[in-house]
Design a protein around this motif. Structure first.
Motif: not given
Length: 483
Positions: A180-186, A188-192, A292-300, A326-327
């Motif tokens: 469910x969450x993989x195709x989104x850009x949310x 994610x917190x993985x707890x275990x 210098x500021x560098x723009x980033x496009x990263x899923x966390x 916590x999306x």
């Protein structure tokens, strides 16, 4: 043993690197020309290549292309002089793993090599997951080699047995949430708990996302000191601090367009948490020592073996950063809560070890299965894999895996489970005042104590008890002592 090739037209560098890496457990070959290197690579597979950018018969850019054509999985690290750093950075964008600037420093080389092999292992796992698109729900019987007579094991596992989908309700729900969450850009917190496979889940999310063709970069925050964390995350400029002899690209830049996985994120210091919050809000980073500021496009994707909400309550983690991450939250149940999946994991790991050791590991005895079921597995899937590797190594080929091949702590826990649970045979004979019952109980305690003393070696136990092995086995069956 990992195979490394050194390509440099300076014989001293080849000799020094060969000796240094060889002392650290690597098998190293050297050559001074690109053509000779390619010829060697056609005859032998190398996991990593350290290549000087300027060679007499070619340059690093061309050699990188040739190496990738021969074996795309070979990691290439470029060795360069200061004047060629820009070219080396461009080569990193074109497929090189990283670069080193001369003069070379042993610790820096070794750290980068270890990091590269960790990346290679992660990539191998990601590729192994590509064949899997839905959860599986079959159970496997190791003894008859099929899944309840319905399908062979190969149809249930991924192609290299790197990951197994379970049949338990927890495993099914876990994969449903991943899909469910993989195709989104949310975020994610993985707890275990430790060893449950948090990084494997992060790989799955990345693989099933629209960013799957871009980098997946993993960073263990638990191993970062306060001083190193900013450099590892955001990079630094040459001369930014003592020891910063080269410009370094941080994890955020490495993961541009892809996914950044921060393991044990709760270990980051307060200052780094503040910096992370700004990066997530502004979507720009600033290398240490740079304006210098560098723009980033990263899923966390972040992971923790403790609930971040509880870390917030204890004041160890910023609440605003927690809400940014916590999306979506995924919980990985521990192995003790998904015992239905135990057999699937065991069979998968045995298959891996059989390939690794090139031997048949035999069947698992009923006593071992019972021990596995009773054991609480504090180290979870990682511990199970290590137990299987140990057991297969200790067991002669074509012989059954018995309790003698298990770690001492598992055997002690198994015996303890019987000490806490009255022996059924004894309880059924008579009341506690019955002389026969008392004698059997004393015999039971004596055998247990002797077995512990000799670390569960039955031959030594029989000798100390002054009985033969056959008599000992008969008493073990009578007293319901299984191991």
């Amino acid at each position: 043993m990992r195979n490394i090739m050194i390509i440099d037209d300076e014989i001293n560098i080849c000799t020094l690197l060969s000796k240094f890496l060889g002392k650290h457990g690597f098998k190293v070959d050297t050559t001074m020309s690109g053509n000779a290197a390619l010829k060697m690579m056609k005859e032998k597979t190398y996991d990593l290549v350290l290549c000087d950018y300027r060679l007499k018969d070619t340059d690093g850019a061309q050699l990188l292309q040739d190496i990738r054509q021969l074996n795309p999985r070979t990691i290439v690290i470029i060795i360069t002089g200061y004047t060629d750093v820009r070219v080396a950075v461009e080569m990193v964008k074109n497929g090189a793993y990283d670069y080193l600037s001369k003069p070379l420093y042993p610790d820096e080389i070794l750290n980068l090599v270890h990091k590269a092999f960790a990346h290679l292992d992660a990539e191998s796992e990601r590729e192994a997951l590509q064949a899997v698109s839905q959860p599986q729900t079959m159970s496997v019987n190791r003894e008859n080699g099929n899944a309840n007579g319905k399908a062979p094991v190969s149809e249930m596992l991924d192609k290299s047995n790197k990951y197994v989908y379970g049949e338990s309700s927890g495993a099914t729900e876990l994969f449903r949430q991943i899909k469910l969450v993989a195709p989104t850009d949310y975020s994610v917190i993985i707890f275990g708990e430790t060893g449950t496979g948090k990084e494997s889940v992060a790989h799955l999310i990345h693989h099933h996302s629209k960013r799957s063709a871009q980098p997946f970069v993993a960073l263990d925050c638990g191993s970062l000191s306060k001083e190193l964390a900013a450099s590892e995350l955001f990079g630094h400029e040459k001369g930014a601090f003592t020891g910063a002899i080269n410009t370094k690209i941080g994890a955020f830049e490495q993961a541009t367009g892809g996914t950044l996985f921060l393991d044990e994120v709760s270990n980051l210091s307060y200052d780094i948490q503040v910096a992370l919050l700004r990066v997530i809000q502004e979507k720009v980073i600033r290398r240490v020592g740079s304006l210098k500021e560098i723009p980033i496009d990263v899923r966390i994707i972040v992971a923790s073996n403790e609930k971040l909400s509880e870390s917030v309550q204890r004041g160890r983690f910023r609440e605003d950063l927690f809400h940014r991450f916590n999306e979506f939250t995924i919980y990985i149940p521990p192995l003790r809560e998904r015992k239905e999946d135990l057999q699937l994991f065991v069979n998968s790991f045995i298959g891996q070890v059989e390939k690794e050791l090139q031997k048949n590991c035999g069947k698992i005895t009923q006593e071992v299965w019972e021990c596995f079921q009773k054991y609480t597995w504090p180290g979870n899937i990682r511990e199970l894999k290590n137990v299987i590797r140990r057991a297969c190594l200790l067991t002669p080929e074509h012989q059954d895996i018995t309790m003698s091949a298990l770690p001492l702590e598992m055997k002690e826990a198994f015996v303890q489970s019987y000490e806490e649970d009255p022996v059924s045979e004894l309880a059924a004979i008579a009341n506690e005042n019955d002389l026969k019952t008392v004698a059997l109980q004393a015999e039971y305690n004596k055998i247990i104590n002797v077995l512990k003393e000799v670390k569960y070696n039955k031959t030594k136990a029989a000798q100390l008890l002054n009985i033969d092995r056959k008599t000992l086995y008969n008493k073990l069956r009578l007293l319901n002592i299984n191991y």
